[in-house]
Design an enzyme around this catalytic site. Structure first.
Site, PDB file in Angstrom:
ATOM      1  N   GLY A   1       0.459  -5.346   1.264  1.00 51.33           N
ATOM      2  CA  GLY A   1       1.479  -6.211   0.702  1.00 51.33           C
ATOM      3  C   GLY A   1       2.201  -7.053   1.734  1.00 51.33           C
TER       4      GLY A   1
ATOM      5  N   ASP B   1      -6.548  -1.385   9.641  1.00 57.48           N
ATOM      6  CA  ASP B   1      -6.563  -0.901   8.251  1.00 57.48           C
ATOM      7  C   ASP B   1      -7.877  -0.179   8.000  1.00 57.48           C
ATOM      8  OD1 ASP B   1      -6.231  -0.533   5.451  1.00 57.48           O
ATOM      9  OD2 ASP B   1      -4.944  -2.319   5.406  1.00 57.48           O
TER      10      ASP B   1
ATOM     11  N   SER C   1      -5.667  -2.253  -7.983  1.00 63.61           N
ATOM     12  CA  SER C   1      -4.205  -2.237  -8.065  1.00 63.61           C
ATOM     13  C   SER C   1      -3.563  -2.988  -6.904  1.00 63.61           C
ATOM     14  CB  SER C   1      -3.686  -0.798  -8.097  1.00 63.61           C
ATOM     15  OG  SER C   1      -3.954  -0.133  -6.871  1.00 63.61           O
ATOM     16  N   ASN C   2      -4.321  -3.288  -5.832  1.00 64.38           N
ATOM     17  CA  ASN C   2      -3.790  -4.039  -4.691  1.00 64.38           C
ATOM     18  C   ASN C   2      -3.607  -5.523  -5.018  1.00 64.38           C
ATOM     19  OD1 ASN C   2      -6.058  -2.257  -2.461  1.00 64.38           O
ATOM     20  ND2 ASN C   2      -4.030  -1.636  -3.172  1.00 64.38           N
ATOM     21  N   LEU C   3      -4.388  -6.037  -5.949  1.00 65.29           N
ATOM     22  CA  LEU C   3      -4.512  -7.483  -6.116  1.00 65.29           C
ATOM     23  C   LEU C   3      -3.242  -8.146  -6.636  1.00 65.29           C
ATOM     24  CD1 LEU C   3      -8.132  -7.642  -7.572  1.00 65.29           C
ATOM     25  CD2 LEU C   3      -7.390  -7.666  -5.182  1.00 65.29           C
ATOM     26  N   GLN C   4      -2.350  -7.374  -7.219  1.00 64.92           N
ATOM     27  CA  GLN C   4      -1.111  -7.920  -7.766  1.00 64.92           C
ATOM     28  C   GLN C   4      -0.185  -8.438  -6.671  1.00 64.92           C
ATOM     29  OE1 GLN C   4       1.291  -5.384  -7.007  1.00 64.92           O
ATOM     30  NE2 GLN C   4       3.038  -5.644  -8.380  1.00 64.92           N
ATOM     31  N   ARG C   5      -0.399  -8.019  -5.418  1.00 65.55           N
ATOM     32  CA  ARG C   5       0.510  -8.413  -4.339  1.00 65.55           C
ATOM     33  C   ARG C   5      -0.200  -8.682  -3.011  1.00 65.55           C
ATOM     34  NH1 ARG C   5       0.007  -3.316  -5.248  1.00 65.55           N
ATOM     35  NH2 ARG C   5      -0.121  -1.788  -3.579  1.00 65.55           N
TER      36      ARG C   5
ATOM     37  N   ASN D   1       4.461   3.920   4.962  1.00 65.70           N
ATOM     38  CA  ASN D   1       4.826   5.336   5.043  1.00 65.70           C
ATOM     39  C   ASN D   1       5.629   5.578   6.310  1.00 65.70           C
ATOM     40  OD1 ASN D   1       2.885   6.520   7.262  1.00 65.70           O
ATOM     41  ND2 ASN D   1       1.641   5.144   5.995  1.00 65.70           N
TER      42      ASN D   1
ATOM     43  N   CYS E   1       5.464   2.925  -2.875  1.00 64.34           N
ATOM     44  CA  CYS E   1       5.190   1.864  -3.855  1.00 64.34           C
ATOM     45  C   CYS E   1       4.236   2.353  -4.932  1.00 64.34           C
ATOM     46  CB  CYS E   1       4.608   0.643  -3.148  1.00 64.34           C
ATOM     47  SG  CYS E   1       5.798  -0.233  -2.115  1.00 64.34           S
TER      48      CYS E   1
ATOM     49  N   CYS F   1       2.722  13.913 -12.876  1.00 61.14           N
ATOM     50  CA  CYS F   1       3.355  12.593 -12.796  1.00 61.14           C
ATOM     51  C   CYS F   1       2.248  11.570 -12.530  1.00 61.14           C
ATOM     52  CB  CYS F   1       4.447  12.570 -11.725  1.00 61.14           C
ATOM     53  SG  CYS F   1       3.850  12.924 -10.056  1.00 61.14           S
TER      54      CYS F   1
END
Length: 371
Positions: free
Chosen positions: A39, A60, A67-71, A129, A187, A337
């Site tokens: 992000g 990295d 789910s990464n692609l949104q940001r 983290n 996040c 959860c």
């Protein structure tokens, strides 16, 4: 010197007083190490590359998830499942073919931190983290390099430059020790508005460029706080802590290998006595005719509405104390959860009240929906 192609590319820089030809050559000769291409790393890397910073190091070890692609705008749908570094490198080379990319497909650890970071002028922390943030800070301190720090949470972000060798405090002056495992949601657990890391990561890139150019004033000793919902920026004074274990008058941390940097990056609660089952085991139990446990989902209602286990009762984590008052202490309880962290905290709490049969589902709904 700049080639004719570079002069054309950076023409808007060359006419700015304070940048010009001299400044652009400084950018070309500079190097920045980016910890993470997610992000924060995505916008930071894109703007540093476009600005002409000559050498970018990228750390990295992960692959691109949908789910990464949104940001994480370095990556596209076609890169899902592929190396983040390969995806990032392809995008950055398209952005600016005149820069050098150095790829480090490893985790940033106390064992490799100094050797990797030593070859760069500036460290930009795009991690998510606490152990990695402490490690980036300690590495920058011992190598006497500026650390451009950023962090995000839902609608809020913060950014500063830590550089004790230039007279500023360090990250440990802000946060002396890691929070308890699971105390601060990641996040992955809490969520983040996709545009927020674009704002904070761009600010990080700006500060890195200012440091290279020697332009303006970096926020040494100040931390910038951004509230997206109120559309406000605040600059808070961050004083140097004279008792800081790293940069204080009597330091006790003498190595990048220490309690904070060697901690687990998952931030999960790791009580060895906690009963736990896998998502697969839960699925088998739910399919059995004799399932007689109370299955509790401790996520928020908006998460439950997206996807849920029909047999689960929604009891958000903050309401567990009230809900538990009416339960017999010998109730067989299974909690889950999103990823297993909030439910682990609920297990710890219920056990502290005297409940004798509480079990956590490791991996949570994330693991369950992959079955």
């Amino acid at each position: 010197m700049l080639s004719p192609e570079e002069k054309a590319r950076y023409s808007r820089h060359l006419i700015i007083p304070g940048v010009g030809m001299e400044g652009q050559i400084r950018l070309k000769n500079a190097s920045v190490l980016l910890i993470g291409t997610g992000g924060l790393g995505s916008p930071a890397a894109l703007y540093l590359a476009a600005a002409g910073v000559g050498r970018l190091g990228l750390i990295d070890p992960d692959t691109v998830d949908v789910s990464n692609l949104q940001r994480q705008l370095l990556h596209t749908d076609s890169a899902v499942g592929k190396s983040k570094l390969d995806s990032a490198a392809a995008r950055l080379r398209e952005t600016n073919p005149h820069i050098e990319l150095v790829l480090h497909p490893v985790r940033f650890t106390p064992e490799n931190a100094l050797s990797i970071a030593n070859g760069y002028d500036i460290i930009l922390d795009g991690s998510d983290n606490f152990p990695t943030r402490f490690l980036a800070n300690d590495t920058a301190f011992f190598l006497k390099k500026p650390l451009v720090y950023g962090a995000i949470h839902r609608f809020d972000g913060q950014m500063t430059v830590f550089a004790p060798h230039l007279g500023s405090p360090c990250y440990r002056c802000l946060l002396p020790e890691s929070p308890a495992p699971g105390a601060v949601p990641s996040c992955n657990e809490a969520g983040v508005l996709g545009v927020l890391p674009g704002i904070i990561g761009s600010l990080q890139a700006m500060e890195a460029i200012k440091l290279i150019l020697g332009a303006g004033e970096p926020p040494l000793g100040n931390i910038l706080i951004y509230d997206a919902l109120k559309t406000t920026f605040r600059s808070l004074r961050l004083p140097h802590d004279p008792s800081c274990r790293l940069c204080g008058s009597a330091p006790t941390i003498t190595s990048v290998s220490n309690a904070e940097t060697n901690a687990s990056a998952s931030c999960a609660v790791t009580d060895p006595n906690m009963k736990a089952i896998t998502a697969s085991e839960l699925k088998d139990m739910l399919a059995a005719d004799d399932f007689n446990a109370l299955l509790i989902d401790v996520r928020e209602p908006e998460e439950y509405d997206v996807i849920n286990i029909p047999q689960a009762k929604l009891v958000p984590l903050q309401t567990i104390p009230t809900y538990a008052k009416n339960l017999p202490k010998d109730t067989r309880i299974i909690l889950h959860c999103k990823a297993g962290m909030r439910s682990a905290k609920a297990c710890e709490y219920l056990s502290s009240l005297g409940f004798t049969d509480v079990t956590n589902v490791t991996g949570g709904m994330d693991a369950f929906q992959r079955l």
